[in-house]
Design an enzyme around this catalytic site. Sequence first.
Site, PDB file in Angstrom:
ATOM      1  N   MET A   1       0.779  -1.218   0.000  1.00 29.21           N
ATOM      2  CA  MET A   1       0.000   0.000   0.000  1.00 29.21           C
ATOM      3  C   MET A   1       0.823   1.287   0.000  1.00 29.21           C
ATOM      4  SD  MET A   1       0.953   0.674   3.159  1.00 29.21           S
ATOM      5  CE  MET A   1       2.240  -0.455   3.566  1.00 29.21           C
ATOM      6  N   PRO A   2       2.139   1.209  -0.036  1.00 33.62           N
ATOM      7  CA  PRO A   2       2.858   2.500  -0.033  1.00 33.62           C
ATOM      8  C   PRO A   2       2.561   3.328  -1.279  1.00 33.62           C
ATOM      9  CG  PRO A   2       4.348   0.700   0.496  1.00 33.62           C
ATOM     10  CD  PRO A   2       3.083   0.073  -0.009  1.00 33.62           C
ATOM     11  N   ILE A   3       2.631   4.625  -1.096  1.00 26.85           N
ATOM     12  CA  ILE A   3       2.484   5.562  -2.199  1.00 26.85           C
ATOM     13  C   ILE A   3       3.778   6.367  -2.269  1.00 26.85           C
ATOM     14  CG2 ILE A   3       1.243   7.600  -3.040  1.00 26.85           C
ATOM     15  CD1 ILE A   3      -1.197   6.483  -1.434  1.00 26.85           C
TER      16      ILE A   3
END
Lengths: 62, 62, 62, 62, 62, 62
Positions: free
Chosen positions: F1-3
């Site tokens: 889920m990292p952006i």
Amino acid sequence: MPIVIVEMWEGRTIEQKKKLVKGITSVITDMGVRPEGVTILIKDNPKHNWARGGKLASETSP
Amino acid sequence: MPIVIVEMWEGRTIEQKKKLVKGITSVITDMGVRPEGVTILIKDNPKHNWARGGKLASETSP
Amino acid sequence: MPIVIVEMWEGRTIEQKKKLVKGITSVITDMGVRPEGVTILIKDNPKHNWARGGKLASETSP
Amino acid sequence: MPIVIVEMWEGRTIEQKKKLVKGITSVITDMGVRPEGVTILIKDNPKHNWARGGKLASETSP
Amino acid sequence: MPIVIVEMWEGRTIEQKKKLVKGITSVITDMGVRPEGVTILIKDNPKHNWARGGKLASETSP
Amino acid sequence: MPIVIVEMWEGRTIEQKKKLVKGITSVITDMGVRPEGVTILIKDNPKHNWARGGKLASETSP
């Protein structure tokens, strides 16, 4: 209406932040924006979340 | 795939945040995006890191 | 005073953006913020500047 | 001169962050940028401030 | 090392931007940071991508 | 889920961007995140909107 986001290392005092937002607001009102139109967000970042040259600042500037 | 970042003052409850993300997601899915495609980040800002009109919100809205 | 930044693919019409900002503002005023206190920035991103799973969206969703 | 901002869930160790910034810096220097020109900011987000599909990650991935 | 991001409406001239970055840098160096340590990004936003009070600025400030 | 958001000067080719997102995604999947969970946004900035040391990059690195 400008919005200014300042990313910096944590550790600044409230007095320093007061001077910072007063100064930046003044620079922007000189462009013809009214003071109430200037919003500033200060982001305090721990040194272990800030890196330069591939190394965390907590290593290089402890 | 939209990403929404909400910058606000700290102090909102989990219940308020649940409503916030449910509501914003609903607005975006109305544009034809599926819910799983919507990511929202809430940023809690202390009032002493938020300024308007050249003054920290901790001074003007304590 | 919340500030909302919406990162999405370019290509939405002005009518869609009008609905988007109206809807998001409504969600936030439901939390007790007055409408004039809500600022929203829409960021239009070309698909060749957006990646998921290691691939540009211009490749996977042309 | 690139600036990279990594938004992720809180909970990563310093060792993991060291590897992360070393790896990302290496990817960018491969483009012909010198290491000192690469700045990286890591943003630790609590799961109750991160949502997908209209639900907080603290609900869906506790 | 601070990084300053200025979100504003598009339309400012290069001369205005020169004054802006000179002024903001000066405010920050007054805090004891050397000039080379200050990076500023200016983001030009079209009025149809900026909203306040639920309305696009292209409608309210054409 | 990292952006991951990459702020850089405009001018990189699609091929360079493909390598960039492939490389950064690989660094993050090494932390145990699946590739589909990694979103990357590339922001192309004109040199006249990027400043260091109080001067626009369009002046110092034309």
